[in-house]
Motif scaffolding. Structure first.
Motif, mmCIF file in Angstrom:
data_model
loop_
_atom_site.group_PDB
_atom_site.id
_atom_site.type_symbol
_atom_site.label_atom_id
_atom_site.label_comp_id
_atom_site.label_asym_id
_atom_site.label_seq_id
_atom_site.Cartn_x
_atom_site.Cartn_y
_atom_site.Cartn_z
ATOM 1 N N GLU A 37 0.836 -1.194 0.000
ATOM 2 C CA GLU A 37 0.000 0.000 0.000
ATOM 3 C C GLU A 37 0.876 1.251 0.000
ATOM 4 O O GLU A 37 1.870 1.326 0.719
ATOM 5 N N LYS A 38 0.490 2.221 -0.820
ATOM 6 C CA LYS A 38 1.232 3.474 -0.904
ATOM 7 C C LYS A 38 0.970 4.269 0.368
ATOM 8 O O LYS A 38 -0.177 4.422 0.799
ATOM 9 N N ILE A 39 2.024 4.762 0.970
ATOM 10 C CA ILE A 39 1.900 5.545 2.191
ATOM 11 C C ILE A 39 1.931 7.025 1.821
ATOM 12 O O ILE A 39 2.893 7.499 1.210
ATOM 13 N N ASP A 40 0.867 7.736 2.163
ATOM 14 C CA ASP A 40 0.805 9.174 1.911
ATOM 15 C C ASP A 40 1.362 9.916 3.118
ATOM 16 O O ASP A 40 1.113 9.534 4.265
ATOM 17 N N ARG A 41 2.117 10.985 2.836
ATOM 18 C CA ARG A 41 2.714 11.794 3.904
ATOM 19 C C ARG A 41 2.328 13.259 3.710
ATOM 20 O O ARG A 41 2.126 13.721 2.591
ATOM 21 N N ASP A 42 2.278 13.979 4.817
ATOM 22 C CA ASP A 42 1.984 15.407 4.731
ATOM 23 C C ASP A 42 3.271 16.189 4.445
ATOM 24 O O ASP A 42 4.336 15.605 4.250
ATOM 25 N N GLN A 43 3.169 17.508 4.443
ATOM 26 C CA GLN A 43 4.310 18.352 4.086
ATOM 27 C C GLN A 43 5.476 18.226 5.065
ATOM 28 O O GLN A 43 6.604 18.572 4.737
ATOM 29 N N PHE A 44 5.213 17.695 6.274
ATOM 30 C CA PHE A 44 6.271 17.540 7.271
ATOM 31 C C PHE A 44 6.823 16.109 7.320
ATOM 32 O O PHE A 44 7.678 15.795 8.130
ATOM 33 N N GLY A 45 6.299 15.256 6.459
ATOM 34 C CA GLY A 45 6.775 13.871 6.391
ATOM 35 C C GLY A 45 6.024 12.898 7.278
ATOM 36 O O GLY A 45 6.377 11.731 7.359
#
Length: 182
Positions: free
Chosen positions: A74-82
Motif C-alpha cells: 500500500e502506498k503511504i501518503d505523507r503530509d508536508q512535514f513527512g
C-alpha cells in the motif's frame, strides 16, 4: 583374519562410493526422514496462503491449491512535514483475507502432514495435505478451498484427495465465498 580385513575394506569402499550418491539424490531425503516424523510438527511461519515453514525450517506447500498473488504494498501518503497521513478507512483485499485466514489457522499450530505420490518438489519443498493436531478431522487444504480463499490446483501425480478438494472448491463457488464473490 585376512578374510575379515577383506570384508572391512569392501564395506568401507561401498560406503564411500554409494553414500555421497544417496546424499546427492533429492529423493534420498525420504530414506533418512520417515513420514511418521511429520505426525506432530509445529508451524513456524506462514508465508502465503499455500506455503509455510516448520520449526525445523522445512518449507511445506499444500497440495491442491495455489495461493493468490500477494497484494501490492500500500502506498503511504505523507503530509508536508513527512508524517504519515492516516486513512479513515482501509479496504481489505481478497488476497489479504486469504493470507490472514491461513495465518490465523496455522501460525505456530501443531499439525500432521500427509504425503501423496510425490513427497518433495524442487529445492526439497515438502508437498503435503495438512491436518490440525487439535482437530484431526479437518484437512486445512480443503478448508481453504471451502472458504473460497484459493483457486483449485490439482497437479499429478498427487491425486489422492482430488475428489474431496474439488468438492470443497465447488462448495465455495456455489455459496459464492471468497474469490467467487461476483
Amino acid at each position: 583374519m585376512h578374510t575379515f580385513i577383506k570384508y572391512l575394506i569392501s564395506a568401507i569402499i561401498i560406503t564411500l562410493v554409494f553414500l555421497p550418491k544417496l546424499h546427492a539424490n533429492p529423493s534420498s531425503a525420504e530414506l533418512f526422514t520417515p513420514s511418521s516424523a511429520y505426525n506432530h510438527v509445529q508451524v513456524k511461519t506462514v508465508v502465503s496462503a499455500d506455503t509455510f515453514y516448520l520449526m525445523n525450517n522445512e518449507k511445506v506447500q499444500m497440495i491442491g491449491l495455489k495461493a493468490l498473488k500477494p497484494p501490492a504494498p500500500e502506498k503511504i501518503d505523507r503530509d508536508q512535514f513527512g508524517f504519515v497521513i492516516k486513512k479513515e478507512f482501509s479496504i481489505e483485499t481478497i488476497e489479504e483475507r486469504s493470507f490472514l485466514f491461513v495465518k490465523n489457522l496455522l501460525q505456530e499450530q501443531w499439525v500432521r502432514l500427509e504425503f501423496d505420490a510425490q513427497k518433495r518438489g524442487p529445492e526439497q519443498i515438502l508437498f503435503a495435505y495438512v491436518y490440525l493436531a487439535n482437530q484431526p478431522d479437518i484437512m486445512v487444504n480443503a478448508e481453504i478451498l471451502r472458504q473460497g480463499y484459493s483457486p483449485l490446483s490439482i497437479q499429478p501425480p498427487n491425486l489422492k484427495y482430488q475428489d474431496m478438494l474439488r468438492a470443497a472448491y465447488q462448495e465455495a463457488r456455489i455459496e459464492r465465498r471468497g474469490i467467487h464473490i461476483e
